[in-house]
Design an enzyme around this catalytic site. Structure first.
Site, PDB file in Angstrom:
ATOM      1  N   LYS A  85       2.508  11.110   5.057  1.00  0.00           N
ATOM      2  CA  LYS A  85       2.751   9.981   5.975  1.00  0.00           C
ATOM      3  C   LYS A  85       3.046   8.704   5.184  1.00  0.00           C
ATOM      4  O   LYS A  85       3.979   7.954   5.491  1.00  0.00           O
ATOM      5  CB  LYS A  85       1.498   9.805   6.855  1.00  0.00           C
TER       6      LYS A  85
ATOM      7  N   LYS B  27       0.837  -1.211   0.000  1.00  0.00           N
ATOM      8  CA  LYS B  27       0.000   0.000   0.000  1.00  0.00           C
ATOM      9  C   LYS B  27       0.876   1.268   0.000  1.00  0.00           C
ATOM     10  O   LYS B  27       0.638   2.205  -0.773  1.00  0.00           O
ATOM     11  CB  LYS B  27      -0.923  -0.021   1.225  1.00  0.00           C
TER      12      LYS B  27
END
Ligand code: NAD
Length: 303
Positions: free
Chosen positions: A247, A178
Site C-alpha cells: 500500500k 513517509k
C-alpha cells in the site's frame, strides 16, 4: 493554544495499541474505538481508558482525535462516515483537532483537510517511522505536516509516543515523506536480499556476509535491523505487514506519477513486491518478501 487533555484514539492495531497505551499511561483522558471489538475490550481491560460505542461517541468525548488506521480509505470512512452523519467529523466541535498518524495518501489527506477546515476542525498528518518495538517504548520518529502552531500545541502528546519530531511542511507533506521513505526502505531490503542470494550461491555464509555489509558501504536499515533478526532467524515477525508495505509503495508511486517525476527503478521494486504479495497471499509479514526471492533463486538464506 493549550494542549488538549481529552483524547480520542481510533485504530488499536499493531501500532495503535502500544501508542494509545503510552497515552493512557501518561495520564491523558482517553476514549478508544476499533471496529475489532475484541481488541477494544482488551485495551480497556488493560488500560485506563473509556470504551466508545461508535465514532460519534469518540468525537463527543475528545478535543483531539488520533487515527491510526491501515490506509486513507479507512481514514476517510472513519472521518466522514458512510452517510456523513456517523463519522468523526459530524460530531467534532469546531476548534478540535484531527491527527492522522496512519501512513495515508497525501492527496487524500489534503482533500480531507479542506473538508474539515470548512467545519472549523484543524487537521494535521503525523505518520510515524520505527515499527512496533519503537511504538512500545515511545521512540518513534513522527513526521508532522500542517501548521506549526498546531504542532507546538500537540508536541507534549507526540513526545509520549516519539523521541524525534519533524515538521515537514503543509498538510499532507508528512504522508508524502513517509510513503517516499518506505519506498526507499523497500528498495534497500530487496537490493540486500538479491546480493545475499548471490553471495550464498557462491558459498558465502549469509550471516558472515551481512556482518561484512554492515561494516561496509552497502549497509542499510535492512542489513542492520532486519536480515539477521527476522530473516536469518526465519521468524519473519517484524510486525509490519506486506499488505501495508505494498500500500505504501502504491502511494509513493501514485504521488510520483501525479507529479510527473520518473521513478523507473522504484517502480520495478513496487512491481516485485506486489507480485510477491500476490504469490504469498494476504496477511504476510513484509520480511516474508525475502522468501519469494528465495523461491525464485532456489536458494535459502537461513536454515
Ligand atoms: P493493523 O492492521 O495492525 O491495525 C489497524 C487497526 O485499525 C486494526 O485494529 C483494525 O481493526 C482497525 N480499523 C480498520 N478500519 C477501521 C475503521 N474504519 N474504524 C476503526 N478501526 C478500524 O495496522 P498497523 O500495523 O497498526 O498500522 C497502522 C498504520 O500505521 C498503517 O497505515 C501502517 O502503514 C502504519 N505503520 C505501520 C508500522 C508497523 O510496523 N506495523 C510502522 C509504521 C507505520
Amino acid at each position: 493554544m493549550k494542549t488538549p487533555q481529552k483524547l480520542g484514539f481510533v485504530g488499536l492495531g499493531k501500532m495503535g495499541y502500544p501508542m494509545a497505551r503510552r497515552l493512557a499511561g501518561a495520564g491523558f483522558a482517553l476514549t478508544v474505538f476499533d471496529i475489532n471489538r475484541g481488541v477494544q475490550e482488551r485495551f480497556v481491560a488493560e488500560n485506563r481508558a473509556q470504551s466508545a460505542e461508535n465514532l460519534s461517541e469518540v468525537a463527543r468525548n475528545s478535543d483531539l482525535i488520533i487515527t491510526m488506521l491501515p490506509d486513507s480509505k479507512a481514514v476517510r470512512s472513519a472521518v466522514l462516515g458512510a452517510d456523513q452523519e456517523d463519522g468523526i467529523a459530524a460530531s467534532m466541535a469546531p476548534g478540535s483537532i484531527l491527527v492522522d498518524m496512519s501512513s495515508s495518501a497525501p492527496l487524500v489527506t489534503r482533500e480531507l483537510g479542506a473538508r474539515l477546515t470548512a467545519k472549523g476542525i484543524v487537521m494535521v498528518d503525523a505518520p510515524v517511522s520505527g515499527g512496533v518495538p519503537k511504538a512500545i517504548n515511545g521512540t518513534l520518529s513522527i513526521i508532522v505536516g500542517g501548521n506549526e502552531d498546531t504542532l507546538e500545541c500537540c508536541r507534549p502528546i507526540f513526545q509520549v509516543m516519539g523521541d524525534r519530531i519533524f515538521f515537514s511542511g503543509p498538510l499532507g507533506s508528512g504522508h508524502a515523506v513517509k510513503a517516499l521513505n518506505n519506498m526507499l526502505s523497500a528498495t534497500g531490503l530487496i537490493a540486500a536480499t538479491e546480493m545475499l542470494l548471490v553471495g550464498r550461491r557462491f558459498g558465502v555464509d549469509p550471516k558472515v556476509m551481512n556482518e561484512i555489509l554492515n561494516a561496509s558501504t552497502g549497509r542499510n536499515n535492512s542489513t542492520e535491523n532486519k536480515i539477521e533478526r527476522y530473516i536469518l532467524s526465519r521468524s519473519f515477525s517484524s510486525g509490519f505487514s506486506l499488505d501495508l508495505m505494498v500500500k505504501d509503495l502504491n502511494t509513493a508511486m501514485e504521488l510520483a506519477r501525479e507529479l510527473e517525476v520518473p521513478t523507473i527503478f522504484s517502480n520495478c521494486c513496487r512491481e516485485l513486491c506486489a507480485a510477491a504479495r500476490l504469490s504469498l497471499g494476504k496477511g504476510m509479514d513484509h520480511t516474508d518478501v525475502v522468501r519469494w526471492f528465495e523461491q525464485l533463486a532456489q536458494i535459502r538464506l537461513g536454515e
